[in-house]
Design a protein around this motif. Structure first.
Motif, PDB file in Angstrom:
ATOM      1  N   MET A 195      68.866  54.463  22.740  1.00 13.09           N
ATOM      2  CA  MET A 195      69.730  55.579  22.347  1.00 13.09           C
ATOM      3  C   MET A 195      69.244  56.882  22.976  1.00 13.09           C
ATOM      4  N   GLU A 196      67.957  57.114  22.952  1.00 12.83           N
ATOM      5  CA  GLU A 196      67.429  58.350  23.540  1.00 12.83           C
ATOM      6  C   GLU A 196      67.733  58.423  25.036  1.00 12.83           C
ATOM      7  N   LEU A 214      71.466  59.078  25.566  1.00 13.36           N
ATOM      8  CA  LEU A 214      71.829  60.466  25.259  1.00 13.36           C
ATOM      9  C   LEU A 214      71.324  61.421  26.343  1.00 13.36           C
ATOM     10  N   MET A 215      70.175  61.111  26.914  1.00 20.50           N
ATOM     11  CA  MET A 215      69.663  61.944  28.007  1.00 20.50           C
ATOM     12  C   MET A 215      70.574  61.811  29.231  1.00 20.50           C
ATOM     13  N   GLN A 256      73.694  63.816  28.836  1.00 18.44           N
ATOM     14  CA  GLN A 256      73.493  65.251  29.054  1.00 18.44           C
ATOM     15  C   GLN A 256      73.282  65.570  30.538  1.00 18.44           C
ATOM     16  N   GLU A 257      72.635  64.661  31.241  1.00 26.42           N
ATOM     17  CA  GLU A 257      72.473  64.860  32.687  1.00 26.42           C
ATOM     18  C   GLU A 257      73.833  64.896  33.382  1.00 26.42           C
ATOM     19  N   TYR A 265      75.577  68.176  32.622  1.00 27.44           N
ATOM     20  CA  TYR A 265      74.990  69.302  33.357  1.00 27.44           C
ATOM     21  C   TYR A 265      75.493  69.322  34.804  1.00 27.44           C
ATOM     22  N   ARG A 266      75.389  68.159  35.455  1.00 34.69           N
ATOM     23  CA  ARG A 266      75.814  68.103  36.862  1.00 34.69           C
ATOM     24  C   ARG A 266      77.301  68.405  37.003  1.00 34.69           C
ATOM     25  N   GLU A 320      75.313  74.166  29.047  1.00 38.03           N
ATOM     26  CA  GLU A 320      74.576  73.695  27.868  1.00 38.03           C
ATOM     27  C   GLU A 320      75.521  73.372  26.711  1.00 38.03           C
ATOM     28  N   MET A 332      76.867  70.027  27.512  1.00 37.81           N
ATOM     29  CA  MET A 332      75.812  69.027  27.252  1.00 37.81           C
ATOM     30  C   MET A 332      75.770  68.682  25.765  1.00 37.81           C
ATOM     31  N   GLN A 333      75.878  69.686  24.914  1.00 39.64           N
ATOM     32  CA  GLN A 333      75.861  69.451  23.469  1.00 39.64           C
ATOM     33  C   GLN A 333      77.040  68.583  23.050  1.00 39.64           C
ATOM     34  N   LEU A 348      76.445  65.087  24.092  1.00 41.01           N
ATOM     35  CA  LEU A 348      75.416  64.490  23.228  1.00 41.01           C
ATOM     36  C   LEU A 348      76.043  63.958  21.934  1.00 41.01           C
ATOM     37  N   LEU A 349      76.771  64.813  21.262  1.00 41.08           N
ATOM     38  CA  LEU A 349      77.346  64.424  19.965  1.00 41.08           C
ATOM     39  C   LEU A 349      78.392  63.334  20.121  1.00 41.08           C
ATOM     40  N   TYR A 358      76.824  59.956  20.911  1.00 43.74           N
ATOM     41  CA  TYR A 358      76.171  59.375  19.724  1.00 43.74           C
ATOM     42  C   TYR A 358      77.211  58.719  18.813  1.00 43.74           C
ATOM     43  N   MET A 396      77.954  61.601  44.357  1.00 41.90           N
ATOM     44  CA  MET A 396      76.758  62.025  43.624  1.00 41.90           C
ATOM     45  C   MET A 396      76.503  61.154  42.406  1.00 41.90           C
TER      46      MET A 396
END
Lengths: 207, 88
Positions: free
Chosen positions: A36-37, A40-41, A44-45, A48-49, A62, A65-66, A69-70, A73, A170
């Motif tokens: 899961m971690e 989630l990373m 977010q990557e 961001y890109r 950001e 990204m949030q 993330l949510l 999940y 990319m």
């Protein structure tokens, strides 16, 4: 003059990536915290890109990204098709970028949504200036992250073409995945990708 | 963008992305490679596109800037601490 083909990461690398994501999603859904971690990373990557390279709005990155993330999940807890995760993620991030822009009060008139672009005289989308302001510290980070020459050249592309380049070259999505995210046919993806590559090359020669 | 191309160059250009992606059969690849041996402008374009694609792929594999990565990691930790516990 001798020419050599690219070592093409597609479709094999794309398939591997998709399978890798699917395994990660399945493990995360099954309660594996480490999976899961990592998932989630990755989400977010991607956010961001996409924010920086497709939308050109560092100040939104950001928040997007949030959002990624949510939503990731929550999505994982009710996942039915792990293989479809990657397409879902990029579509979600794209929508988050659009929504973020719409929420901005007093948005400058020159900003254009990803799918619109300006239309040139030949009916093809023309280049659109994207907003580039950000906090100085963020700008330093961005400058050290992706070459300024490439980012400037990307800005010269119509947004819809920029998205195809970023997703395909990319992010390593397959033609079919790009078509699903962009909502266009695979043939159209190939046509736009070819044109975008040539435009990008010309733009890079000019910066 | 308009390179004022002759028909042979035009045919080459139309297939160049498929060529670079490895989507063409051997006969079509040979035709492009033969053409590029005789046409420096097309050969230069092929090399330029290859370089551009390479730069894009390199950028796509760049890790997040460390401060951004740290903030992303902190967000994950906060989320997992607040939401339903997940088995380790």
């Amino acid at each position: 003059m001798s020419v050599t083909k690219l070592e093409n990461p597609n479709p094999s690398a794309s398939e591997t990536d998709r399978a890798g994501y699917a395994r990660l999603v399945t493990a995360a859904a099954g309660g594996d915290r480490d999976a899961m971690e990592r998932l989630l990373m990755r989400a977010q990557e991607v956010a961001y890109r996409f924010s920086l390279l497709v939308c050109g709005h560092p100040q939104d990155a950001e928040d997007v990204m949030q959002d990624a993330l949510l939503k990731t999940y929550r999505y994982v807890s009710r996942i039915k098709e792990p293989e479809a995760f990657r397409t879902w993620l990029y579509t979600t991030v794209q929508n988050a970028c659009r929504m973020k822009r719409r929420r901005h009060v007093g948005e400058p008139a020159h900003l254009t949504s990803i799918e619109q672009g300006a239309t040139g005289g030949d009916g093809e989308p023309g280049p659109v200036e994207v907003e580039g302001h950000s906090r100085p510290a963020d700008q330093l980070l961005i400058d050290s992250w992706v070459s300024g020459r490439l980012r400037q050249a990307l800005k010269a592309l119509p947004p819809s073409y920029r998205m195809i380049v970023v997703l395909r070259e990319m992010e390593g999505l397959s033609t079919r995945e790009v078509a699903n995210v962009a909502g266009i046919s695979e043939a159209n993806v190939k046509t736009r990708l070819h044109r975008a590559r040539v435009m990008l090359r010309h733009a890079m020669e000019g910066v | 963008m308009n390179m004022d191309v002759n028909p042979e160059c035009g045919a080459m250009l139309a297939g160049i992305s498929a060529y670079l992606d490895g989507d063409l059969d051997a006969t079509a690849c040979d035709a492009i490679e033969r053409h590029c041996r005789d046409c420096s402008r097309c050969a230069t374009l092929v090399d330029g596109l290859r370089e551009t694609i390479g730069l894009c792929r390199e950028a796509g594999s760049a890790p997040l800037p460390e401060p951004v990565r740290q903030r992303a990691k902190a967000s994950i930790e906060r989320l997992l601490a607040c939401e339903n516990p997940i088995r380790s």
